[in-house]
Scaffold this active site. Structure first.
Site, PDB file in Angstrom:
ATOM      1  N   LYS A  71       0.768  -1.088  -0.066  1.00  0.00           N
ATOM      2  CA  LYS A  71       0.142  -0.112   0.058  1.00  0.00           C
ATOM      3  C   LYS A  71       0.938   1.358   0.041  1.00  0.00           C
ATOM      4  O   LYS A  71       1.568   1.380   0.807  1.00  0.00           O
ATOM      5  CB  LYS A  71      -0.882   0.150   1.341  1.00  0.00           C
ATOM      6  CG  LYS A  71      -1.850   1.194   1.188  1.00  0.00           C
ATOM      7  CD  LYS A  71      -2.609   1.336   2.413  1.00  0.00           C
ATOM      8  CE  LYS A  71      -1.945   2.375   3.522  1.00  0.00           C
ATOM      9  NZ  LYS A  71      -2.144   3.672   2.862  1.00  0.00           N
TER      10      LYS A  71
ATOM     11  N   GLY B 173       7.221   4.224   7.869  1.00  0.00           N
ATOM     12  CA  GLY B 173       6.558   5.338   8.440  1.00  0.00           C
ATOM     13  C   GLY B 173       6.945   5.674   9.700  1.00  0.00           C
ATOM     14  O   GLY B 173       7.978   5.736  10.157  1.00  0.00           O
ATOM     15  N   SER B 174       5.830   6.546  10.402  1.00  0.00           N
ATOM     16  CA  SER B 174       5.962   6.956  11.601  1.00  0.00           C
ATOM     17  C   SER B 174       6.072   6.133  12.820  1.00  0.00           C
ATOM     18  O   SER B 174       5.708   4.848  12.622  1.00  0.00           O
ATOM     19  CB  SER B 174       4.923   8.111  12.074  1.00  0.00           C
ATOM     20  OG  SER B 174       3.662   7.217  12.099  1.00  0.00           O
ATOM     21  N   THR B 175       6.898   6.258  13.813  1.00  0.00           N
ATOM     22  CA  THR B 175       7.150   5.286  14.910  1.00  0.00           C
ATOM     23  C   THR B 175       5.778   5.304  15.548  1.00  0.00           C
ATOM     24  O   THR B 175       5.525   4.164  16.044  1.00  0.00           O
ATOM     25  CB  THR B 175       8.040   6.259  15.956  1.00  0.00           C
ATOM     26  OG1 THR B 175       9.371   6.292  15.226  1.00  0.00           O
ATOM     27  CG2 THR B 175       8.206   5.466  17.055  1.00  0.00           C
ATOM     28  N   GLU B 176       4.948   6.065  15.746  1.00  0.00           N
ATOM     29  CA  GLU B 176       3.673   5.932  16.512  1.00  0.00           C
ATOM     30  C   GLU B 176       2.948   5.015  15.498  1.00  0.00           C
ATOM     31  O   GLU B 176       2.273   4.133  16.199  1.00  0.00           O
ATOM     32  CB  GLU B 176       2.997   7.369  16.117  1.00  0.00           C
ATOM     33  CG  GLU B 176       1.534   7.510  16.986  1.00  0.00           C
ATOM     34  CD  GLU B 176       0.947   8.864  16.723  1.00  0.00           C
ATOM     35  OE1 GLU B 176       1.413   9.632  16.097  1.00  0.00           O
ATOM     36  OE2 GLU B 176      -0.275   8.733  16.850  1.00  0.00           O
TER      37      GLU B 176
ATOM     38  N   GLY C 240       4.038   2.581  13.609  1.00  0.00           N
ATOM     39  CA  GLY C 240       5.006   1.403  13.595  1.00  0.00           C
ATOM     40  C   GLY C 240       4.593   0.666  14.970  1.00  0.00           C
ATOM     41  O   GLY C 240       4.530  -0.308  14.903  1.00  0.00           O
TER      42      GLY C 240
ATOM     43  N   GLU D  29      10.947   0.497   9.674  1.00  0.00           N
ATOM     44  CA  GLU D  29      11.989   1.658   9.359  1.00  0.00           C
ATOM     45  C   GLU D  29      10.887   2.709   9.532  1.00  0.00           C
ATOM     46  O   GLU D  29       9.994   3.242   9.169  1.00  0.00           O
ATOM     47  CB  GLU D  29      12.189   1.750   7.916  1.00  0.00           C
ATOM     48  CG  GLU D  29      12.783   0.672   7.261  1.00  0.00           C
ATOM     49  CD  GLU D  29      14.223   0.489   7.473  1.00  0.00           C
ATOM     50  OE1 GLU D  29      14.800   1.592   8.050  1.00  0.00           O
ATOM     51  OE2 GLU D  29      14.841  -0.413   7.226  1.00  0.00           O
TER      52      GLU D  29
ATOM     53  N   CYS E  16      13.161  11.214   6.574  1.00  0.00           N
ATOM     54  CA  CYS E  16      13.137  10.408   7.961  1.00  0.00           C
ATOM     55  C   CYS E  16      14.619  10.631   8.370  1.00  0.00           C
ATOM     56  O   CYS E  16      14.973  10.759   9.656  1.00  0.00           O
ATOM     57  CB  CYS E  16      13.052   8.795   7.669  1.00  0.00           C
ATOM     58  SG  CYS E  16      13.930   8.026   6.468  1.00  0.00           S
TER      59      CYS E  16
ATOM     60  N   GLU F 216      10.245  14.587  16.129  1.00  0.00           N
ATOM     61  CA  GLU F 216      10.485  14.527  14.464  1.00  0.00           C
ATOM     62  C   GLU F 216       9.391  15.689  14.054  1.00  0.00           C
ATOM     63  O   GLU F 216       7.947  15.521  14.075  1.00  0.00           O
ATOM     64  CB  GLU F 216      10.125  13.281  13.848  1.00  0.00           C
ATOM     65  CG  GLU F 216      10.442  13.174  12.431  1.00  0.00           C
ATOM     66  CD  GLU F 216       9.978  11.891  12.055  1.00  0.00           C
ATOM     67  OE1 GLU F 216       9.026  11.247  12.188  1.00  0.00           O
ATOM     68  OE2 GLU F 216      11.075  11.427  11.138  1.00  0.00           O
TER      69      GLU F 216
END
Ligand code: NAD
Length: 502
Positions: free
Chosen positions: A207, A259-262, A264, A281, A315, A412
């Site tokens: 996606k 994508g974002s840590t959140e 993830g 990542e 990133c 970030e």
């Protein structure tokens, strides 16, 4: 009190005095140089499942807009769980009947073909990427598209040499891999994910980001033209919930997320307890460290490239500048002079350095960080700059007087915003650079090789650049420490994340 450095450079203005009104554009104006290649857009894009264009089960579509002028580019299918199921069924069938059994040398031919077709259509893809994401054409043309093709070439080269990925051991594909990518490098992130998976013999359900689905569907056209067997790669467009369905699907032997840590963390919670392999990542807050013996003009170029390249929507962006106190005023002065001549505007113009922010939401997020920076006591500076009347633009921004506790130094931002801190000793530089939840990348600028070697072992970052920044190569593994994720993409290490070893 004036320092000896200040006396040698009388043109530097003391901090705090307003910027002069005269700007580069008042002296002369470049002729417009818009890219003219036809991006060959369709008004509507369907899902790509089992090698065919398929309408979404929901019958619903969403718009993708050009962030540089807020006009609609095309509409895209809103994929849901039924479509994700169909994609996994197609991928599993392709894996079992064709792709998983095919000799690596045969798979390589498809990957080479994809790479060459991408090169043939490079200018068309560059324009499409710029229209969808707002990034300057010189980046999509000179970096994103050639680097995406390079990843397919590189992994094509591996496909018939997999016995050498892990000498003495046997490698086997995992099966079907679910992948989700972000909006900052839409095409390149697809290449990072799809090329190693296919080289190893896996099939894919992927996606693209909701904001930037265009080049994923154009890449699917290339898969068709390359004669890739149906079901080997399936592209499902849609919102975050569609990504959630791809990540949690029981058929996925492995999931790979960028994508974002959140998000993830949400995904990791949703698959906890399953035996899925995982690569994450995630975000970053890189320190770009400049010592007083560094070639300062080159360092300033590296700082600009590190955070203002791609509007800071990177990133591994060098979003924290750590500069040695003895040269801090000099470096900040040089940086301001450089920012005054950066050109912000139409991303399709070849002269543009800083393009449009990907969406209004992202622009609002960045502006909230600017407000927080000022409220917390840092000093904000932006060059005088005429922004286009429409679209999501903002000037490059630097903050001085930043402390480690400021949100702009910890979180970030994902925008063209640089937080500047100072240090006196090597130990202090390392401590400040590592004082973050992230650990994706870092930069070191110094004349001393021994110092580079010392910092490369002490900095907790997956990638460390020395006297350069934002350099990539498909043979070089990329990935993070701590909350920047785990697993590697690129190189031999990246391939190992897509196979079983026996
Ligand atoms: P994001 O996390 O919001 O979205 C990334 C992707 O995940 C999108 O396709 C989105 O639709 C999808 N998604 C959203 N919610 C989901 C859910 N619950 N389950 C599954 N998928 C979901 O990130 P973004 O805003 O698109 O991209 C910016 C972020 O990506 C930054 O944090 C950046 O650092 C990170 N990034 C990391 C790397 C890396 O290599 N480490 C590379 C590029 C970007």
């Amino acid at each position: 009190m004036a320092t000896p450095t200040d006396r040698k450079r009388p043109t530097l203005r003391p901090q705090g005095r307003p910027a002069p009104k005269l700007i580069f554009g008042d002296l002369w104006e470049y002729d417009p140089a818009p890219e003219t290649a036809d991006p060959k857009l369709k008004p509507r894009y369907e899902l790509f499942i089992n090698g065919r264009w398929v309408a979404p089960a929901s019958g619903r579509y969403f718009d993708s807009i050009n962030p540089a002028n807020e006009t609609k580019l095309a509409e895209f299918a809103l994929g849901g769980t039924a479509d994700v199921d169909a994609a996994y069924r197609a991928a599993q069938r392709a894996f079992t009947t064709v792709w998983g059994r095919m000799p690596g040398g045969e798979r390589a031919k498809y990957l080479f073909r994809i790479a060459r077709l991408l090169q043939d259509r490079a200018r068309e893809f560059a324009v499409a990427e710029t229209l969808d994401s707002g990034k300057p054409i010189k980046e999509s043309r000179d970096f994103d598209v050639p680097m995406a093709a390079a990843h397919f070439f590189y992994h094509a080269g591996w496909a018939d040499k997999l016995d050498y990925v892990a000498p003495g051991r046997k490698v086997a594909p995992l099966g079907v891999v679910g992948q989700v990518v972000p909006w900052n490098f839409p095409l390149l992130m697809l290449a990072w994910k799809i090329a190693p998976a296919l080289a190893m013999g896996n099939c894919v359900v992927i996606k693209p980001a909701t904001n930037t689905p265009l080049t994923a569907l154009k890449l699917a056209e290339i898969f068709q033209d390359a004669g890739l067997p149906p079901g080997v790669v399936n592209v499902i467009t849609g919102p975050g919930s569609t990504g959630g369905a791809i990540m949690a699907h029981p058929t996925a032997a492995k999931i790979a997320f960028t994508g974002s840590t959140e998000v993830g963390k949400t995904i990791m919670r949703s698959v906890a307890g399953t035996d899925k392999r995982m690569t994450m990542e995630l975000g970053g807050k890189a320190a770009n460290i400049v010592f007083d013996d560094a070639p300062l003009d080159q360092a300033v170029e590296g700082i600009v490239n590190g955070i203002f390249f791609n509007q800071g929507e990177v990133c591994c962006a060098g979003s924290r500048l750590l500069v040695q106190e003895s040269v801090a005023r000099l470096v900040v002065g040089k940086l301001r002079n450089r920012l005054r001549v950066l050109r912000v505007g139409n991303p399709l113009d070849k002269n543009t350095d800083v393009g449009a922010i990907v969406s209004r939401d992202q622009l609002n997020t960045i502006q909230a960080y600017l407000k927080a920076g000022v409220e917390e006591g840092a000093v904000m500076w932006q060059p005088p700059c005429r922004l286009p009347p429409k679209g999501f633009f903002m000037p490059p921004t630097i903050f001085t007087g930043v402390t480690q506790s400021h949100r702009i130094a910890r979180e970030e931002i994902f925008g063209p915003v640089l937080a500047i801190l100072t240090f006196r000793t090597v130990e202090e530089a390392v401590e400040k650079a590592n004082n973050t939840a992230y650990g994706l990348s870092a930069g070191v600028w110094t004349d001393k090789g021994s110092r580079i070697l010392k910092l490369s072992t002490e900095l907790k970052a997956g990638v460390i650049w020395a006297n350069t920044f934002n350099k990539f190569d498909p043979a070089s593994p990329f990935g993070g420490y701590k909350e920047s994720g785990f697993g590697r993409e690129g190189g031999r290490q990246g391939l190992l994340d897509y196979c079983k070893l026996t």
